[in-house]
Design a protein around this motif. Structure first.
Motif, PDB file in Angstrom:
ATOM      1  N   UNK A 159       0.816  -1.217   0.000  1.00 48.68           N
ATOM      2  CA  UNK A 159       0.000   0.000   0.000  1.00 48.68           C
ATOM      3  C   UNK A 159       0.849   1.266   0.000  1.00 48.68           C
ATOM      4  N   UNK A 160       2.133   1.127   0.143  1.00 48.19           N
ATOM      5  CA  UNK A 160       3.015   2.300   0.249  1.00 48.19           C
ATOM      6  C   UNK A 160       3.458   2.773  -1.131  1.00 48.19           C
ATOM      7  N   UNK A 161       2.507   3.199  -1.941  1.00 44.53           N
ATOM      8  CA  UNK A 161       2.849   3.705  -3.273  1.00 44.53           C
ATOM      9  C   UNK A 161       2.166   5.061  -3.496  1.00 44.53           C
ATOM     10  N   UNK A 170      -2.290   4.023  -1.151  1.00 44.43           N
ATOM     11  CA  UNK A 170      -3.229   2.996  -0.720  1.00 44.43           C
ATOM     12  C   UNK A 170      -3.331   2.906   0.792  1.00 44.43           C
ATOM     13  N   UNK A 171      -2.215   3.147   1.487  1.00 46.05           N
ATOM     14  CA  UNK A 171      -2.208   3.078   2.950  1.00 46.05           C
ATOM     15  C   UNK A 171      -3.121   4.136   3.552  1.00 46.05           C
ATOM     16  N   UNK A 172      -3.037   5.374   3.055  1.00 48.96           N
ATOM     17  CA  UNK A 172      -3.864   6.451   3.595  1.00 48.96           C
ATOM     18  C   UNK A 172      -5.339   6.232   3.279  1.00 48.96           C
ATOM     19  N   UNK A 173      -5.624   5.737   2.056  1.00 41.46           N
ATOM     20  CA  UNK A 173      -7.012   5.504   1.675  1.00 41.46           C
ATOM     21  C   UNK A 173      -7.627   4.386   2.521  1.00 41.46           C
ATOM     22  N   UNK A 174      -6.890   3.274   2.679  1.00 45.24           N
ATOM     23  CA  UNK A 174      -7.407   2.170   3.474  1.00 45.24           C
ATOM     24  C   UNK A 174      -7.421   2.499   4.968  1.00 45.24           C
ATOM     25  N   UNK A 175      -6.560   3.385   5.389  1.00 44.32           N
ATOM     26  CA  UNK A 175      -6.604   3.840   6.777  1.00 44.32           C
ATOM     27  C   UNK A 175      -7.922   4.543   7.071  1.00 44.32           C
ATOM     28  N   UNK A 176      -8.374   5.370   6.132  1.00 44.40           N
ATOM     29  CA  UNK A 176      -9.651   6.070   6.294  1.00 44.40           C
ATOM     30  C   UNK A 176     -10.822   5.090   6.236  1.00 44.40           C
ATOM     31  N   UNK A 177     -10.760   4.153   5.283  1.00 46.91           N
ATOM     32  CA  UNK A 177     -11.845   3.170   5.161  1.00 46.91           C
ATOM     33  C   UNK A 177     -11.964   2.338   6.434  1.00 46.91           C
ATOM     34  N   UNK A 178     -10.830   1.864   6.931  1.00 49.36           N
ATOM     35  CA  UNK A 178     -10.822   1.034   8.133  1.00 49.36           C
ATOM     36  C   UNK A 178     -11.329   1.809   9.345  1.00 49.36           C
ATOM     37  N   UNK A 179     -10.898   3.070   9.476  1.00 50.19           N
ATOM     38  CA  UNK A 179     -11.327   3.889  10.612  1.00 50.19           C
ATOM     39  C   UNK A 179     -12.832   4.136  10.577  1.00 50.19           C
ATOM     40  N   UNK A 180     -13.385   4.358   9.399  1.00 49.15           N
ATOM     41  CA  UNK A 180     -14.825   4.599   9.288  1.00 49.15           C
ATOM     42  C   UNK A 180     -15.629   3.326   9.597  1.00 49.15           C
ATOM     43  N   UNK A 181     -15.121   2.179   9.168  1.00 47.55           N
ATOM     44  CA  UNK A 181     -15.810   0.918   9.455  1.00 47.55           C
ATOM     45  C   UNK A 181     -15.806   0.641  10.955  1.00 47.55           C
ATOM     46  N   UNK A 182     -14.662   0.843  11.599  1.00 45.89           N
ATOM     47  CA  UNK A 182     -14.582   0.635  13.044  1.00 45.89           C
ATOM     48  C   UNK A 182     -15.493   1.604  13.799  1.00 45.89           C
ATOM     49  N   UNK A 306     -15.541  16.105   9.467  1.00 42.63           N
ATOM     50  CA  UNK A 306     -14.276  16.495   8.837  1.00 42.63           C
ATOM     51  C   UNK A 306     -13.893  15.445   7.794  1.00 42.63           C
ATOM     52  N   UNK A 307     -13.233  15.886   6.740  1.00 44.77           N
ATOM     53  CA  UNK A 307     -12.675  14.912   5.806  1.00 44.77           C
ATOM     54  C   UNK A 307     -11.318  14.450   6.325  1.00 44.77           C
ATOM     55  N   UNK A 308     -10.728  13.477   5.663  1.00 42.51           N
ATOM     56  CA  UNK A 308      -9.501  12.881   6.180  1.00 42.51           C
ATOM     57  C   UNK A 308      -8.300  13.811   6.106  1.00 42.51           C
ATOM     58  N   UNK A 309      -8.422  14.900   5.384  1.00 40.11           N
ATOM     59  CA  UNK A 309      -7.294  15.839   5.271  1.00 40.11           C
ATOM     60  C   UNK A 309      -7.296  16.848   6.419  1.00 40.11           C
ATOM     61  N   UNK A 310      -8.472  17.203   6.925  1.00 42.99           N
ATOM     62  CA  UNK A 310      -8.578  18.242   7.953  1.00 42.99           C
ATOM     63  C   UNK A 310      -8.911  17.703   9.351  1.00 42.99           C
ATOM     64  N   UNK A 311      -9.195  16.419   9.449  1.00 40.22           N
ATOM     65  CA  UNK A 311      -9.594  15.854  10.742  1.00 40.22           C
ATOM     66  C   UNK A 311      -8.405  15.823  11.711  1.00 40.22           C
TER      67      UNK A 311
END
Length: 368
Positions: A159-161, A170-182, A306-311
């Motif tokens: 994911x580090x690309x 990919x890491x940042x995008x999946x980090x947001x997805x995972x955080x929202x699911x939790x 907040x979106x993931x950039x400003x949260x």
């Protein structure tokens, strides 16, 4: 979530519980599942403490000089009789001897039998609607929480690309997805249980602010798995509150019974009732779960507002930590008190165990 895990966790047997026959393959049968385990009787400790207090009070009483003939032999007899009485009162109950009401500790199982019982009991729980949903819920939290942890420690190189710190990697995008699911999973309990949590808060305020015992008695009925009212240990052990024709024992203060009365503690299998709970524990559990709901609402404001950039990450981390701490503290208390009650009030004995016990008695009778 933590309340459910605490309540269910107090019913999960240890290997020793299974080996000693406190848990059968049918699970903890009986309403409320309060009769799960009975390793040691707290009543023995209570009797010992009461006896010590009586002895100390006698020893500390002022001595009044009396001029009379010596009666050493008589006093020695009194001391000896007192010692015999104390030893007979404080002697722990032998698990191999049935109680006065016929209850007896289940027989000891081998490790192989314990493993089979544990597997069958686990399967029986998972196949129930509540057990299935709780298992799926717990597995989701573990799975998505594990993924979040792996991303945070940079253990996902695919994911580090172009890099972990890139906002569109990919890491940042999946980090947001995972955080929202939790966050959504936490909302299931934090927000979904609002009606029940605020119902408990209402009864608590009725008790604390309006000084009405009805509020506490309602809470005792709701939390009958782990909470006991003062005076409930004095209730007749044969009193069955669930019976439609149940008659209140004479001289019993109704404040020792829950509301509705049908939710009062059932008759204990051992003939011994658990001692009263400390009332501050009810305050603690109710308020901790209410605070968990408040913290979850604030967390949702940050996650959805907040979106993931400003949260602000620090605020989100602090809210998640506090929400987990307060809920887990309440859940642990429910778990600990549930275990305490079950140790005193006994466990159901299966038909298979009753057969083993009868065979053991026959062998002992033949050997005498």
């Amino acid at each position: 979530m933590f309340h459910a895990f605490g309540s269910v966790g107090s019913n999960i047997p240890t290997l020793n519980d299974i080996q000693t026959g406190k848990f059968s393959q049918e699970g903890w049968s009986g309403p409320g599942q309060r009769r799960n385990s009975l390793a040691h009787r707290e009543t023995d400790v209570e009797v010992l403490e009461v006896r010590r207090q009586r002895t100390m009070s006698i020893a500390q009483s002022p001595k009044v000089p009396i001029i009379s003939e010596k009666k050493e032999p008589e006093s020695s007899v009194e001391v000896a009789s007192t010692q015999i009485e104390m030893s007979s009162v404080i002697a722990p109950h032998d698990p191999n001897i049935p109680y006065a009401n016929g209850y007896q500790f289940p027989p000891k199982h081998t490790k192989k039998q314990a493993f089979k019982i544990a597997m069958k009991g686990s399967w029986n729980f998972v196949t129930t609607p509540f057990g299935f949903l709780l298992t799926i819920y717990a597995l989701n939290i573990v799975a998505w929480g594990g993924m979040l942890f792996l991303i945070l420690i940079h253990a996902t190189p695919a994911m580090a690309h172009p890099s972990y710190n890139d906002d569109y990697s990919g890491a940042k995008i999946w980090l947001e997805i995972t955080a929202q699911i939790l966050n959504a999973l936490f909302c299931v309990t934090g927000l979904g249980l609002i009606p029940w949590r605020f119902r408990d808060l209402y009864y608590l305020l009725v008790w604390r602010l309006q000084k009405k015992e009805e509020g506490l008695r309602h809470l005792a009925g709701i939390h009958r798995n782990w909470f006991r009212l003062k005076g409930s240990q004095e209730i007749d052990i044969h009193f069955d509150p669930s019976a439609s024709s149940a008659i209140l024992p004479e001289g019993l203060n109704e404040s020792a019974l829950a509301l509705p009365i049908s939710l009062s503690p059932d008759a204990p299998l051992t003939g011994e009732r658990a001692s009263a709970s400390k009332y501050w524990m009810m305050d603690f559990v109710v308020w901790m779960f209410v605070w968990n709901t408040f913290l979850q609402i604030i967390l949702c404001g940050f996650m959805w507002g907040y979106n993931r950039f400003k949260r602000p990450g620090a605020a989100v981390g602090a809210l998640i930590s506090l929400a987990c701490i307060v809920a887990s503290a309440a859940g642990y208390l429910v778990f600990r008190e549930g275990k305490r009650v079950k140790k005193v009030e006994g466990v159901p004995v299966s038909e298979e165990d009753m057969k083993i016990l009868r065979e053991m008695r026959e062998k002992e009778g033949a050997s005498v």
